[in-house]
Design a protein around this motif. Structure first.
Motif, PDB file in Angstrom:
ATOM      1  N   TRP A 147      41.311  56.083  36.452  1.00  0.00           N
ATOM      2  CA  TRP A 147      40.152  55.703  37.237  1.00  0.00           C
ATOM      3  C   TRP A 147      40.009  56.569  38.482  1.00  0.00           C
ATOM      4  O   TRP A 147      38.902  56.852  38.921  1.00  0.00           O
ATOM      5  N   GLY A 148      41.142  57.016  39.033  1.00  0.00           N
ATOM      6  CA  GLY A 148      41.075  57.924  40.179  1.00  0.00           C
ATOM      7  C   GLY A 148      40.484  59.263  39.798  1.00  0.00           C
ATOM      8  O   GLY A 148      39.668  59.838  40.536  1.00  0.00           O
ATOM      9  N   VAL A 149      40.857  59.790  38.636  1.00  0.00           N
ATOM     10  CA  VAL A 149      40.300  61.061  38.158  1.00  0.00           C
ATOM     11  C   VAL A 149      38.809  60.926  37.901  1.00  0.00           C
ATOM     12  O   VAL A 149      38.013  61.812  38.245  1.00  0.00           O
ATOM     13  N   ALA A 150      38.406  59.809  37.285  1.00  0.00           N
ATOM     14  CA  ALA A 150      36.985  59.586  37.003  1.00  0.00           C
ATOM     15  C   ALA A 150      36.172  59.542  38.293  1.00  0.00           C
ATOM     16  O   ALA A 150      35.038  60.048  38.347  1.00  0.00           O
ATOM     17  N   ARG A 151      36.741  58.975  39.352  1.00  0.00           N
ATOM     18  CA  ARG A 151      36.018  58.865  40.625  1.00  0.00           C
ATOM     19  C   ARG A 151      35.982  60.206  41.360  1.00  0.00           C
ATOM     20  O   ARG A 151      34.936  60.625  41.885  1.00  0.00           O
ATOM     21  N   LEU A 152      37.130  60.901  41.408  1.00  0.00           N
ATOM     22  CA  LEU A 152      37.210  62.134  42.185  1.00  0.00           C
ATOM     23  C   LEU A 152      36.443  63.288  41.542  1.00  0.00           C
ATOM     24  O   LEU A 152      35.794  64.084  42.240  1.00  0.00           O
ATOM     25  N   ILE A 153      36.516  63.406  40.240  1.00  0.00           N
ATOM     26  CA  ILE A 153      35.913  64.557  39.559  1.00  0.00           C
ATOM     27  C   ILE A 153      34.468  64.292  39.151  1.00  0.00           C
ATOM     28  O   ILE A 153      33.595  65.158  39.329  1.00  0.00           O
ATOM     29  N   PHE A 154      34.195  63.093  38.636  1.00  0.00           N
ATOM     30  CA  PHE A 154      32.862  62.808  38.105  1.00  0.00           C
ATOM     31  C   PHE A 154      32.061  61.844  38.969  1.00  0.00           C
ATOM     32  O   PHE A 154      30.891  61.588  38.687  1.00  0.00           O
ATOM     33  N   GLY A 155      32.683  61.313  40.003  1.00  0.00           N
ATOM     34  CA  GLY A 155      31.977  60.359  40.851  1.00  0.00           C
ATOM     35  C   GLY A 155      31.722  59.027  40.179  1.00  0.00           C
ATOM     36  O   GLY A 155      30.856  58.262  40.618  1.00  0.00           O
ATOM     37  N   THR A 156      32.459  58.763  39.106  1.00  0.00           N
ATOM     38  CA  THR A 156      32.296  57.507  38.364  1.00  0.00           C
ATOM     39  C   THR A 156      33.091  56.398  39.044  1.00  0.00           C
ATOM     40  O   THR A 156      34.293  56.499  39.198  1.00  0.00           O
ATOM     41  N   LYS A 157      32.398  55.357  39.437  1.00  0.00           N
ATOM     42  CA  LYS A 157      33.045  54.225  40.090  1.00  0.00           C
ATOM     43  C   LYS A 157      33.220  53.106  39.076  1.00  0.00           C
ATOM     44  O   LYS A 157      32.241  52.616  38.498  1.00  0.00           O
ATOM     45  N   VAL A 158      34.454  52.733  38.852  1.00  0.00           N
ATOM     46  CA  VAL A 158      34.758  51.644  37.927  1.00  0.00           C
ATOM     47  C   VAL A 158      34.828  50.349  38.727  1.00  0.00           C
ATOM     48  O   VAL A 158      35.694  50.185  39.581  1.00  0.00           O
ATOM     49  N   THR A 159      33.905  49.442  38.448  1.00  0.00           N
ATOM     50  CA  THR A 159      33.833  48.178  39.172  1.00  0.00           C
ATOM     51  C   THR A 159      34.276  47.035  38.266  1.00  0.00           C
ATOM     52  O   THR A 159      33.764  46.890  37.146  1.00  0.00           O
ATOM     53  N   ILE A 160      35.217  46.250  38.725  1.00  0.00           N
ATOM     54  CA  ILE A 160      35.685  45.091  37.972  1.00  0.00           C
ATOM     55  C   ILE A 160      34.854  43.882  38.421  1.00  0.00           C
ATOM     56  O   ILE A 160      35.036  43.358  39.515  1.00  0.00           O
ATOM     57  N   HIS A 161      33.938  43.444  37.576  1.00  0.00           N
ATOM     58  CA  HIS A 161      33.052  42.336  37.926  1.00  0.00           C
ATOM     59  C   HIS A 161      33.714  40.975  37.701  1.00  0.00           C
ATOM     60  O   HIS A 161      33.299  39.984  38.307  1.00  0.00           O
ATOM     61  N   HIS A 162      34.695  40.916  36.837  1.00  0.00           N
ATOM     62  CA  HIS A 162      35.408  39.658  36.566  1.00  0.00           C
ATOM     63  C   HIS A 162      36.896  39.919  36.806  1.00  0.00           C
ATOM     64  O   HIS A 162      37.632  40.287  35.885  1.00  0.00           O
ATOM     65  N   VAL A 163      37.323  39.737  38.045  1.00  0.00           N
ATOM     66  CA  VAL A 163      38.658  40.159  38.464  1.00  0.00           C
ATOM     67  C   VAL A 163      39.753  39.349  37.773  1.00  0.00           C
ATOM     68  O   VAL A 163      40.687  39.916  37.180  1.00  0.00           O
ATOM     69  N   TRP A 164      39.657  38.026  37.831  1.00  0.00           N
ATOM     70  CA  TRP A 164      40.734  37.203  37.274  1.00  0.00           C
ATOM     71  C   TRP A 164      40.834  37.324  35.755  1.00  0.00           C
ATOM     72  O   TRP A 164      41.949  37.433  35.223  1.00  0.00           O
ATOM     73  N   PRO A 165      39.736  37.316  35.023  1.00  0.00           N
ATOM     74  CA  PRO A 165      39.852  37.579  33.584  1.00  0.00           C
ATOM     75  C   PRO A 165      40.436  38.951  33.290  1.00  0.00           C
ATOM     76  O   PRO A 165      41.195  39.117  32.319  1.00  0.00           O
ATOM     77  N   PHE A 166      40.100  39.929  34.122  1.00  0.00           N
ATOM     78  CA  PHE A 166      40.640  41.268  33.935  1.00  0.00           C
ATOM     79  C   PHE A 166      42.153  41.262  34.109  1.00  0.00           C
ATOM     80  O   PHE A 166      42.893  41.801  33.266  1.00  0.00           O
ATOM     81  N   LEU A 167      42.634  40.648  35.185  1.00  0.00           N
ATOM     82  CA  LEU A 167      44.075  40.612  35.442  1.00  0.00           C
ATOM     83  C   LEU A 167      44.805  39.824  34.356  1.00  0.00           C
ATOM     84  O   LEU A 167      45.896  40.221  33.912  1.00  0.00           O
ATOM     85  N   ALA A 168      44.225  38.711  33.940  1.00  0.00           N
ATOM     86  CA  ALA A 168      44.855  37.916  32.886  1.00  0.00           C
ATOM     87  C   ALA A 168      44.947  38.706  31.589  1.00  0.00           C
ATOM     88  O   ALA A 168      45.964  38.664  30.880  1.00  0.00           O
ATOM     89  N   THR A 169      43.904  39.465  31.280  1.00  0.00           N
ATOM     90  CA  THR A 169      43.909  40.276  30.057  1.00  0.00           C
ATOM     91  C   THR A 169      44.959  41.368  30.125  1.00  0.00           C
ATOM     92  O   THR A 169      45.646  41.643  29.133  1.00  0.00           O
ATOM     93  N   VAL A 170      45.105  41.994  31.289  1.00  0.00           N
ATOM     94  CA  VAL A 170      46.109  43.047  31.448  1.00  0.00           C
ATOM     95  C   VAL A 170      47.507  42.489  31.230  1.00  0.00           C
ATOM     96  O   VAL A 170      48.325  43.070  30.503  1.00  0.00           O
ATOM     97  N   VAL A 171      47.799  41.335  31.832  1.00  0.00           N
ATOM     98  CA  VAL A 171      49.141  40.737  31.706  1.00  0.00           C
ATOM     99  C   VAL A 171      49.439  40.374  30.260  1.00  0.00           C
ATOM    100  O   VAL A 171      50.516  40.698  29.721  1.00  0.00           O
ATOM    101  N   VAL A 172      48.502  39.706  29.605  1.00  0.00           N
ATOM    102  CA  VAL A 172      48.723  39.288  28.214  1.00  0.00           C
ATOM    103  C   VAL A 172      48.788  40.502  27.297  1.00  0.00           C
ATOM    104  O   VAL A 172      49.577  40.531  26.336  1.00  0.00           O
ATOM    105  N   THR A 173      47.994  41.520  27.589  1.00  0.00           N
ATOM    106  CA  THR A 173      48.016  42.735  26.769  1.00  0.00           C
ATOM    107  C   THR A 173      49.361  43.444  26.868  1.00  0.00           C
ATOM    108  O   THR A 173      49.905  43.915  25.858  1.00  0.00           O
ATOM    109  N   LEU A 174      49.919  43.523  28.066  1.00  0.00           N
ATOM    110  CA  LEU A 174      51.224  44.147  28.228  1.00  0.00           C
ATOM    111  C   LEU A 174      52.296  43.389  27.445  1.00  0.00           C
ATOM    112  O   LEU A 174      53.156  43.999  26.804  1.00  0.00           O
ATOM    113  N   ALA A 175      52.228  42.070  27.487  1.00  0.00           N
ATOM    114  CA  ALA A 175      53.195  41.264  26.735  1.00  0.00           C
ATOM    115  C   ALA A 175      53.013  41.462  25.232  1.00  0.00           C
ATOM    116  O   ALA A 175      53.993  41.601  24.484  1.00  0.00           O
ATOM    117  N   ALA A 176      51.758  41.488  24.774  1.00  0.00           N
ATOM    118  CA  ALA A 176      51.488  41.693  23.345  1.00  0.00           C
ATOM    119  C   ALA A 176      51.926  43.071  22.890  1.00  0.00           C
ATOM    120  O   ALA A 176      52.432  43.247  21.773  1.00  0.00           O
TER     121      ALA A 176
END
Length: 255
Positions: A114-143
């Motif tokens: 995401w840092g490369v996307a922002r610095l080189i292409f100016g693409t800003k990644v916005t997380i609109h649903h923070v808690w679902p995002f974090l929950a998905t990351v945790v469960v995905t890592l476990a899976a």
């Protein structure tokens, strides 16, 4: 738990001794650049979420899969796998601890891509649903760690686990729809994607980046957890069966 923690400590030492195991941290930003350029050239800025998520999945899955195979291969080369298996603690729990540590370290790839996307292409990644995002990351890592244990069980039988782990990566990328949506795959192969936890995880993470409401979040997250738990259960059971076989045949340390 003691075997799990011992495996985690061992993996941290492994990274210091073999820094080439962290190669995905160098390749993930490159994938981010490639995907961003492809979508921009095609005029599909609407697929920015795919370009932001795909390199992360590639890095995480490669780390989990490659290191699960490399762990078995390294122990064989060092002539220590027999002692590790003969120890009174659980061999599967030790491997699970090593793989879990690897996947946790792989979270750094989020910042990189995401840092490369922002610095080189100016693409800003916005997380609109923070808690679902974090929950998905945790469960995905476990899976991911649980599924990699199932792969590690197969690597015990493989003569060259590293080669097998490399060739097993790309089918999961395709079936998981991490870059190309599952909907564009041939109809006959689409049902297989529902059995791959990556497809559920990728959809959830991309949905968390969109401002529209997330539908059936609990069910979709539960599918990621269920498939990951199935992978861990199958891996633990398979590890016991395979170890009995290779002990009887004397092929445990064969490279």
């Amino acid at each position: 738990m003691r075997a799990f923690l011992a495996g985690a400590r061992m993996q941290l030492r492994f990274f210091r001794a073999y820094p080439d195991g962290l190669i995905p941290f160098f390749t993930a930003p490159m994938f981010s650049i490639i995907f961003q350029m492809n979508f921009r050239h095609a005029g599909r800025q609407d697929l920015t979420a795919y370009a932001a998520i795909a390199p992360v999945f590639i890095a995480l899955w490669w780390l989990a899969l490659f290191n699960s195979g490399w762990t078995i291969t390294t122990e064989r080369w060092n002539g220590t796998i027999e002692m590790l298996v003969a120890a009174p603690s659980s061999f599967a729990a030790n491997i699970f601890g090593r793989i879990t540590t690897t996947t946790l370290v792989g979270v750094v790839s989020f910042v990189e891509t995401w840092g490369v996307a922002r610095l080189i292409f100016g693409t800003k990644v916005t997380i609109h649903h923070v808690w679902p995002f974090l929950a998905t990351v945790v469960v995905t890592l476990a899976a991911m760690a649980g599924t990699a244990v199932a792969m590690a069980a197969l690597f015990v039988l493989a003569r060259n686990a590293t080669t097998f782990s490399n060739s097993a990566s790309f089918p999961f990328y395709v079936l998981g729809g991490i870059l190309v949506p599952v909907s564009v795959l041939p109809h006959w192969i689409q049902p297989l994607s529902s059995a791959v936890f990556l497809s559920w995880s990728a959809d959830l993470l991309r949905a968390a980046l969109r401002p529209t409401p997330m539908h059936d979040f609990a069910f979709r997250l539960g599918m990621v957890a269920f498939l990951g738990a199935c992978g861990l259960a199958v891996g633990t059971w398979s590890m016991r069966v395979i170890l009995v076989r290779v002990r009887g045949s004397g092929e445990l340390g064969t490279t």
